[in-house]
Design an enzyme around this catalytic site. Structure first.
Site, PDB file in Angstrom:
ATOM      1  N   GLU A   1      -9.645 -29.317  -2.949  1.00  0.00           N
ATOM      2  CA  GLU A   1     -10.534 -30.475  -2.858  1.00  0.00           C
ATOM      3  C   GLU A   1     -10.080 -31.606  -1.929  1.00  0.00           C
ATOM      4  O   GLU A   1      -9.909 -32.748  -2.359  1.00  0.00           O
ATOM      5  CB  GLU A   1     -10.798 -31.033  -4.260  1.00  0.00           C
ATOM      6  CG  GLU A   1     -11.515 -30.031  -5.142  1.00  0.00           C
ATOM      7  CD  GLU A   1     -11.841 -30.573  -6.532  1.00  0.00           C
ATOM      8  OE1 GLU A   1     -11.373 -31.673  -6.893  1.00  0.00           O
ATOM      9  OE2 GLU A   1     -12.572 -29.872  -7.263  1.00  0.00           O
TER      10      GLU A   1
ATOM     11  N   GLU B   1     -14.267 -23.472  -8.066  1.00  0.00           N
ATOM     12  CA  GLU B   1     -14.364 -24.135  -9.368  1.00  0.00           C
ATOM     13  C   GLU B   1     -15.831 -24.352  -9.703  1.00  0.00           C
ATOM     14  O   GLU B   1     -16.603 -24.867  -8.890  1.00  0.00           O
ATOM     15  CB  GLU B   1     -13.635 -25.483  -9.372  1.00  0.00           C
ATOM     16  CG  GLU B   1     -12.124 -25.370  -9.260  1.00  0.00           C
ATOM     17  CD  GLU B   1     -11.440 -26.731  -9.352  1.00  0.00           C
ATOM     18  OE1 GLU B   1     -12.072 -27.707  -9.836  1.00  0.00           O
ATOM     19  OE2 GLU B   1     -10.264 -26.829  -8.944  1.00  0.00           O
TER      20      GLU B   1
END
Length: 461
Positions: free
Chosen positions: A185, A337
């Site tokens: 991320e 995710e």
């Protein structure tokens, strides 16, 4: 005559011209796994091993059909292992895990964390589970992932490259480790001090440039590893005259949602791929883009308005940020995710469940690879496959039943391993990759048949 690959070198995966991930025979595969964190937060092991038996937990993950384990780590812990530095406290229950003690007895002396990790690799191998290592943060810390880039004042980009290269080299002869997620991320907004961008520069915060360097460090040591490259958070609205020097990304003030920037979840913005695709040179067939996507209980994004559905999500956020990549066969996608709460106690109007059903259906329909977030019971804003409040003893059966249709299985409901020889799990409800395609002991003829999924029709609550 070139010798056939042995059992430690026959499961490497690659990307074909149709943007499919395939085995060495050209057979398409479907990576459908889950995340189990802990190594990135300071536990020096998977979270929960302070209570449960790690070996049994990995057996259960395999028996329930997860063929890939994404393991968040940190640059710091990899360099600790590389340099044989002393362990901080290792959170292992020596009575629940005698196999993780030096003496091999209940209550014995806990092993060094790297030795414990290699036990996990061994037990994944025996279960037919493959592993994707994810550098979740530079520093080992429970909030380390919140720092937006891959370097800090304690660990530089060069440290990150060193950690990646060491890990790739150490496991270059063990195809249990099939992929590396270069950095979890990358994110940040332009108005913040540090943020990740995506362009053709060599700026320190250019994630595209850093990802190419990270991939090169890995592939120099092992050219067979899949390279997962995540996206960023924001991208300038060039079509409206904005650029990276523009300002105005305050969530709290109009205009919404990002003013001069297109925004989405951390790691989920791949708009830069159109003009500036990641270039791995001769190893382009190892590239996989890996977005993350979450529901309204993580953050009430503007696209979660009343009446949203799969079509509005595609139009509002999914297509332009990442779906175009597989639609146009640029590269495969792996949803690194996704996950969240399902029950009414946490989600009174059902929006989170509805978002998750929409994404699950999309991934099944398009064979999007994925790793569910997460196994852990202690993920505060999503929950996990282990039911909260059970001290890691019980699965959340409702959540597992929801996820199960998105796991790779054949028409008989047998879960399919990514290992050519080793069936998935030990309970008898898994098969090897060779069994799935031919059952002829590993000499699998090439095929263009798409991976088979369960025939269960996903709910669209």
């Amino acid at each position: 005559v070139v010798a056939a690959p042995d059992e430690y070198h026959d499961d490497w995966l690659h990307v074909n011209e149709d943007a499919q991930i395939v085995d060495m025979y050209g057979n398409p595969v479907w990576l459908t796994g889950c995340n189990w964190f802990g190594y990135n937060v300071g536990s020096q092991v998977f979270d929960g091993v302070w209570s449960l038996n790690m070996h049994e937990a990995l057996n259960q993950i395999a028996d329930r059909g997860f063929n890939l384990l994404r393991v968040p780590m940190s640059t710091e812990i990899l360099l600790q292992w590389k340099n044989n530095d002393p362990d901080p406290m290792v959170k292992v229950n020596a009575y629940s895990n005698p196999e993780l003690t030096i003496e091999g007895v209940e209550g014995g002396t806990i092993m060094y964390s790297f030795d414990i990790w290699n036990k996990a690799v061994e037990w994944c191998r025996e279960n037919g589970i493959k592993i994707m290592m994810d550098i979740h943060s530079a520093e080992t810390a429970s909030a380390g992932h919140q720092y937006p880039v891959w370097y800090t004042d304690k660990f530089s980009t060069d440290d990150w490259l060193e950690a990646l290269a060491w890990f790739a080299d150490y496991y270059k002869d063990d195809d249990t480790i099939i992929a590396i997620d270069l950095k979890n991320e990358p994110h940040g907004k332009k108005d913040e001090v540090t943020f990740a961008k995506w362009d053709d520069s060599t700026d320190i915060n250019n994630w595209k440039y850093a990802a190419e360097r990270g991939a090169a460090a890995v592939l120099e040591k092992n050219p067979n590893l899949l390279i997962m490259v995540e996206g960023i958070e924001i991208y300038p609205k060039f079509e409206e005259g904005a650029d990276w020097n523009s300002i105005g990304t305050d969530y709290a003030k109009p205009p919404y949602p990002y003013s001069n920037f297109h925004g989405t979840w951390w790691g989920g913005n791949f708009r830069g791929v159109r003009e500036y695709p990641v270039d791995l040179g001769e190893h382009q067939d190892q590239l996989v883009y890996s977005p993350h996507d979450y529901g309204p209980l993580v953050y009430a994004q503007t696209w979660f308005y009343d009446g949203f559905d799969k079509e509005t999500l595609m139009e509002d956020v999914w297509y332009d940020n990442w779906f175009f990549i597989i639609e146009e066969k640029i590269a495969p996608l792996l949803m690194g995710e996704w996950g969240g709460f399902l029950d009414a106690e946490h989600d009174e109007d059902g929006k989170n469940r509805h978002w998750m059903a929409c994404l699950r259906e999309l991934m099944i329909e398009n064979t999007i690879h994925h790793t569910f977030w997460c196994f852990n019971e202690n993920s505060g804003d999503t929950g996990g496959l282990i039911a909260g409040g059970t001290n890691w003893t019980e699965w959340d059966e409702e959540k597992y039943e929801f996820v199960e249709p998105s796991l790779w299985q054949n028409e008989d409901g047998k879960f399919i391993s990514l290992d050519h020889k080793i069936p998935l799990g030990k309970s008898g409800n898994g098969i090897s990759l060779s069994e799935h395609y031919s059952g002829n002991g590993g000499i699998t003829p090439p095929t263009t048949t798409a991976p088979q999924t369960t025939t269960t029709t996903p709910a669209t609550t």
